[in-house]
Enzyme design. Structure first.
Site, PDB file in Angstrom:
ATOM      1  N   ASP A 161      52.454  41.684  30.632  1.00  0.00           N
ATOM      2  CA  ASP A 161      52.750  43.116  30.701  1.00  0.00           C
ATOM      3  C   ASP A 161      51.659  43.752  31.550  1.00  0.00           C
ATOM      4  OD1 ASP A 161      53.027  45.850  30.278  1.00  0.00           O
ATOM      5  OD2 ASP A 161      53.677  45.599  28.201  1.00  0.00           O
ATOM      6  N   HIS A 213      37.141  42.887  55.405  1.00  0.00           N
ATOM      7  CA  HIS A 213      38.406  43.629  55.423  1.00  0.00           C
ATOM      8  C   HIS A 213      38.851  43.914  56.857  1.00  0.00           C
ATOM      9  CE1 HIS A 213      39.473  44.532  51.225  1.00  0.00           C
ATOM     10  NE2 HIS A 213      38.172  44.416  50.994  1.00  0.00           N
TER      11      HIS A 213
END
Length: 394
Positions: A296, A387
């Site tokens: 979940d 990045h």
């Protein structure tokens, strides 16, 4: 296209609701009313009837990319050996960063992981005429734990009521019913069991209960809280590794002293911000692993909280630990049995019974490796450049 009128989503009779025909009808309805093409959403391999307990108004799937990090050497009580870790993410550099951290800890002897306790809660609220009646109720509740426990456990073959915590405020009694839940996360299991127990309490309490709610919100279901930092909701997982100086210098271009110094300073920053986690980014690894294995995803809110502790060893190496007090994960129930999620659990050797603690240990090891890698990248001034090369900066 703008929706101009409310028209109900097509829901065939229940027997047909989880069929390809029903899903197709809903996709065609949405295309007609919104103009959205659902070509990719409607392409999948799982059988719709496998979603009976998971997703209502099924129309298709969101194809989430899954990368694999590792291998990582884990020395757990349940997870032992080398593991390849599936991570569902759309963030470039994430899997690569976790893989680097896993290499660093593995070349240093691996990650030792321990699950120290586990509970799942439901938290009923009882209110009385005055504080003295509430106090008398507390004494009665303590004296009647065994019959309350028996009523709760009639509803489940796996849940076991271990103890009830109580807090009195004015004329109200806030409780937390604490269960062990086997391989399931257990929120619904505990709700059903506690409902049955409370029906017995409402019928047998010697004190008149003027107000009752099955949840008084003190379990903080799918919310971060200091309560769950102190009293575990899910599994309390502690991951530890001693990273060799030579490994840090060779693979991360930093030293134990540099990492420790930054840790001392970033701890104050985290405290100023009121952060739920004192390390770099536990939620990244937990979310990616949870989505891949059918957990979940909302439980990331509780599971990511925790504390990082570091020290320099007598040999000049870096002791690095992560404590996650509320890791809520399962290997049975929920989305764990769905097609791709079951494959990812099998990749980890976490399919079948008796594997929930093993999965929790893998979560702890993954978080430690990711924290180590990101912290090293910041200190080596490689955070932005990585990045630029691989991620969203491009």
């Amino acid at each position: 296209m703008q929706v101009t009128a409310m028209t109900r989503i097509p829901i065939p009779r229940f027997d047909d609701n989880y069929s390809e025909e029903a899903a197709k009808a809903r996709r065609e309805f949405l295309t007609q009313h919104t103009g959205a093409s659902l070509q990719h959403t409607g392409t999948y391999s799982l059988p719709p009837d496998s979603l009976t307990s998971n997703t209502e108004n099924f129309i298709g799937v969101v194809q989430m990319p899954v990368g694999v990090a590792g291998p990582v050497l884990i020395n757990g009580e349940h997870a032992q050996g080398w593991f390849y870790v599936p991570m569902a993410t759309t963030e470039g550099t994430l899997v690569a960063s976790y893989s680097r951290g896993m290499r660093m800890v593995s070349e240093s002897g691996g990650v030792k992981v321990t699950v120290t306790e586990e509970f799942m809660q439901r938290a009923p609220l009882f209110e009385f005429e005055d504080a003295r009646a509430a106090k008398r109720f507390l004494n009665w509740l303590d004296e009647n734990l065994n019959p309350i426990k028996a009523e709760a456990e009639k509803t489940t073959g796996f849940g076991k009521l271990q103890h009830i915590q109580t807090w009195q405020v004015a004329r109200m009694v806030y409780t937390r019913f604490n269960y062990t839940t086997g391989d399931a996360a257990g929120q619904n299991m505990c709700g059903k069991a506690t409902h049955a127990a409370c029906q017995w309490i409402l019928k047998n309490s010697p004190e008149a209960i003027s107000y009752f709610a099955l949840s008084g919100a003190i379990e903080t279901d799918k919310k971060h809280s200091h309560m769950n930092l102190l009293h575990s909701r899910g599994k309390r997982v502690i991951a530890e590794a001693t990273i060799k100086r030579e490994v840090l210098q060779r693979l991360a271009r930093t030293t134990p002293e540099t990492i420790f110094k930054q840790r001392q300073r970033s701890a104050i920053g985290a405290q100023l911000a009121g952060s739920a986690y004192s390390g770099p980014h536990s939620a990244n690894g937990i979310a990616a692993l949870f989505i891949a294995t059918g957990q979940d995803e909302a439980n990331v809110v509780e599971s990511h909280t925790g504390m990082v502790f570091m020290d320099i060893t007598a040999d000049g190496d870096l002791y690095f630990s992560v404590t996650l007090p509320s890791v809520i994960c399962a290997t049975k129930g929920g989305g764990t049995g769905l097609a791709t999620q079951a494959e990812c659990l099998k990749m980890l050797g976490c399919d079948g019974t008796g594997k929930a603690r093993k999965l929790a240990e893998i979560v702890g090891a993954t978080v430690l490796a990711g924290d180590l890698s990101l912290l090293s990248a910041i200190l080596a001034d490689e955070w932005v450049s990585s990045h630029d090369a691989y991620g969203r900066n491009r």
